[in-house]
Design a protein around this motif. Sequence first.
Motif, mmCIF file in Angstrom:
data_model
loop_
_atom_site.group_PDB
_atom_site.id
_atom_site.type_symbol
_atom_site.label_atom_id
_atom_site.label_comp_id
_atom_site.label_asym_id
_atom_site.label_seq_id
_atom_site.Cartn_x
_atom_site.Cartn_y
_atom_site.Cartn_z
ATOM 1 N N UNK A 1 50.450 12.820 84.017
ATOM 2 C CA UNK A 1 50.885 12.920 82.794
ATOM 3 C C UNK A 1 50.227 13.660 81.600
ATOM 4 N N UNK A 2 48.839 13.957 81.992
ATOM 5 C CA UNK A 2 48.082 14.882 81.316
ATOM 6 C C UNK A 2 48.587 16.243 81.784
ATOM 7 N N UNK A 3 48.643 16.289 82.926
ATOM 8 C CA UNK A 3 49.026 17.853 83.561
ATOM 9 C C UNK A 3 50.253 18.431 83.050
ATOM 10 N N UNK A 4 51.204 17.152 82.920
ATOM 11 C CA UNK A 4 52.600 17.763 82.362
ATOM 12 C C UNK A 4 52.551 17.866 80.987
ATOM 13 N N UNK A 5 51.846 17.329 80.101
ATOM 14 C CA UNK A 5 51.549 17.651 78.781
ATOM 15 C C UNK A 5 50.997 18.771 78.480
ATOM 16 N N UNK A 6 49.710 19.442 79.419
ATOM 17 C CA UNK A 6 49.423 20.645 79.195
ATOM 18 C C UNK A 6 50.679 21.873 79.774
ATOM 19 N N UNK A 7 51.369 21.560 80.757
ATOM 20 C CA UNK A 7 52.453 22.679 81.314
ATOM 21 C C UNK A 7 53.377 22.607 80.181
ATOM 22 N N UNK A 8 53.630 21.541 79.479
ATOM 23 C CA UNK A 8 54.842 21.604 78.499
ATOM 24 C C UNK A 8 54.345 22.486 77.309
ATOM 25 N N UNK A 9 52.991 22.736 77.079
ATOM 26 C CA UNK A 9 52.505 23.461 75.784
ATOM 27 C C UNK A 9 52.384 24.771 76.277
ATOM 28 N N UNK A 10 52.615 25.262 77.563
ATOM 29 C CA UNK A 10 52.471 26.625 78.063
ATOM 30 C C UNK A 10 51.660 27.132 78.584
ATOM 31 N N UNK A 11 50.415 26.017 79.097
ATOM 32 C CA UNK A 11 49.395 26.485 79.685
ATOM 33 C C UNK A 11 49.661 26.738 81.331
ATOM 34 N N UNK A 12 49.095 27.660 81.921
ATOM 35 C CA UNK A 12 49.410 28.024 83.359
ATOM 36 C C UNK A 12 48.222 28.681 83.973
ATOM 37 N N UNK A 13 47.032 28.055 83.730
ATOM 38 C CA UNK A 13 45.833 28.900 84.553
ATOM 39 C C UNK A 13 45.854 28.275 85.901
ATOM 40 N N UNK A 14 44.978 29.106 86.758
ATOM 41 C CA UNK A 14 45.027 28.827 88.018
ATOM 42 C C UNK A 14 44.363 27.253 88.125
#
Length: 744
Positions: free
Chosen positions: A479-492
Amino acid sequence: MVKFSKQFEAQLIPEWKEAFVDYCQLKRDIKKIQVPRNEDVSGNKGKSFFSDLLVSSLKKVAFLDKNPRVIQVHRKLSNSESKGDLYETELLEQFADTDAANEFFACLDHQLNKVNRFYRTKERELLERGESLKKQFEILMELKKALSENRSKENSKEDISISGTISCDDESIKDSTDTELGSESLTEESDKDSTKSAGSVEAVRSLKRIRSLTEQIVSCQGKNLRIHIPLTTPTRTFSAITYLLWDDLVNQSSKKNSSSGDRIHINKKKLHRAEKMIRGAFVELYKALSYLKSYRNLNLLAFAKILKKFDKVTGKQVLPIYLRVVESSYFNTSDKAVKLADEVEELFVKHFAKDEKRTAMKYLKPTQRKESHTVTFFIGLFTGCFFALLIGYVIMAHLSGMYNSNSDEMYMETVYPVLSMFSLLFLHFFFYGCNIFAWRKTRINYSFILENSPTKELKYQDIFLICTLSMTAVIGVLFLHLSLVAKGYSSPILQAVPGLLLLVFTLILVCPFNIIYKSSRYRLLSVLRNIILSPLYKVLMLDFFMADQLCSQVPMLRNLENIACYYITGSYKTQDYNFCLRNTFYKDLAYAVSFLPYYWRAMQSKVTYSREGKIEWLWAVVVTSTAATIYNLYWDFVKDWGLLQMNSKNPWLRDELMLKKKFIYFLSMGLNLVLRLAWLQTVFHYNFEKVDERVTLFFLAALEVLRRGQWNFYRLENEHLNNAGKFRAVHIVPLPFQEVDEQD
């Protein structure tokens, strides 16, 4: 207050149920007795209270009579010694319903004769086993004493040994499903089929002389000795083969110079293995003797209860008469089994527990862990947390459009397989917890069948706690990972989060510290090892059972394979999720994993058809999947569940059923049929509207897990009934020392 019939049902040994008093049948016979009420009411109106009191007083006096003439139980001598005496009851007084009373006493006599016959048979069997074990133990003590004397005289660091012979024939690896269970340290030495030969083995291969390194002669009961250690592990198998080859070379070179070339050494390590086998056999013998004692006490109580109920219904006083016969019958008067149990306990405390009775009782009478209310509390807590996080995750995924037909391909190929894998795994684990709950309710002895340690096995509450806690952690992290992905984060680092989650669970699984159910985790790893190396390990019921579970988890294995390739090759750094799909080795491995169950291979063929667009593959999928489905249904219903018996008293089922409602079996067969046809989705392309195809495949995989969950219950029910049919309640451990002829 709980009725005695329910208490009796809950305390009896499940595998010996048919040998116990049929208390329910006797109750039904009593209900058939029709006692007229208010008989001669008009004639009794004139009787005074004092006359009623006089009649009741006379009844009490009759009750105090030593030989009240209500019934007479005749004792007949049987021609067969194994059957013992037979009892037959004669009515000396008229009952209100004489025919029903005769039927009741005929059934009661039959139950008493059955109990005596079974007790006599089991007692004789255990006494023979006890004598054999005591002789085995005497030989073990002689050999240990000889080794000790050799060590003290030589004072050498070499491997001290005495002469004898050792066998490593093929019989030691046959049919090992009946193995010893009570303690985990004893399970390694068991073997099923060798029990027949071991049961008659009471002495040892003749060591007219046991030579030490100083040429001292030691006598060992004047018998030829052969020590038989089952080849249950690769190390033991390879060491035995190497030992025989080396011994053969030594014998060939020594025959020219000495006549002692045929001597084979029995060292301390081999004796230690033999000691563990004998210790395990004593544990199982003591357990069987405890069962026999419980069998006697419960049956005696059942006779007393049913006779008391009969007296209450009929107004007669047959309890003191018939109970006196029961108390004087063989199963209640014989004390041979009790004495043998005391001998085994004394011997075990002295020689296997160093005179510490508490330590000995941990093996002989292991206590099960008590259910904790704390575990129940945390199950409820984590269940609430899981559903709250799941709802949040679903809302977030819907708003970001992750699972619709136009979903983010990167997320669905790299993160979704992690969620799918954990969901299928813990869903399967949850159904296993439901199976344990159902097995306990129906009195199916799953611990005995799966050879679980009674002190360390997982209860269904423990399994539910593991499922809720694990899925709460998985959904929370994703859930936390999806929240960050939805905001546009894509770091390794963010892309590595699902892989780190899998790594954490893997480390917990192999953690060497005694935390988080260590014994159960390592038992799981050992079973997986046995499955992978099945030609080298003996195959147990648990191995078969676990292999069947893996056949229903092919999608999970495919996801695990995909995730491992993605993170181990470092593809997450460049977000190249197609790298593994382009790799030839990975594609071959994927086909190998899919081959486990036959119909999953057909699904893989369908994938090839979809890519190549050849109509021939469609017919291949339909034909092979249909044949596999028909065969699997036959195997499920007939072989694994034992149903569809034509001549059964329960039409289309089997004679013995653990569930009272028969329609549940037919419903389960219909549900199993429907779930077996899930492969049709791969042909007709059924899909939910606006939902990604991978989500549809996940639901199909979840249905297969559901099918396996219901299959588990009926599979162990059938195995339990097979054990009950043979009255097999304990494991028979093979004995190490065997007597052979001089010419051998």
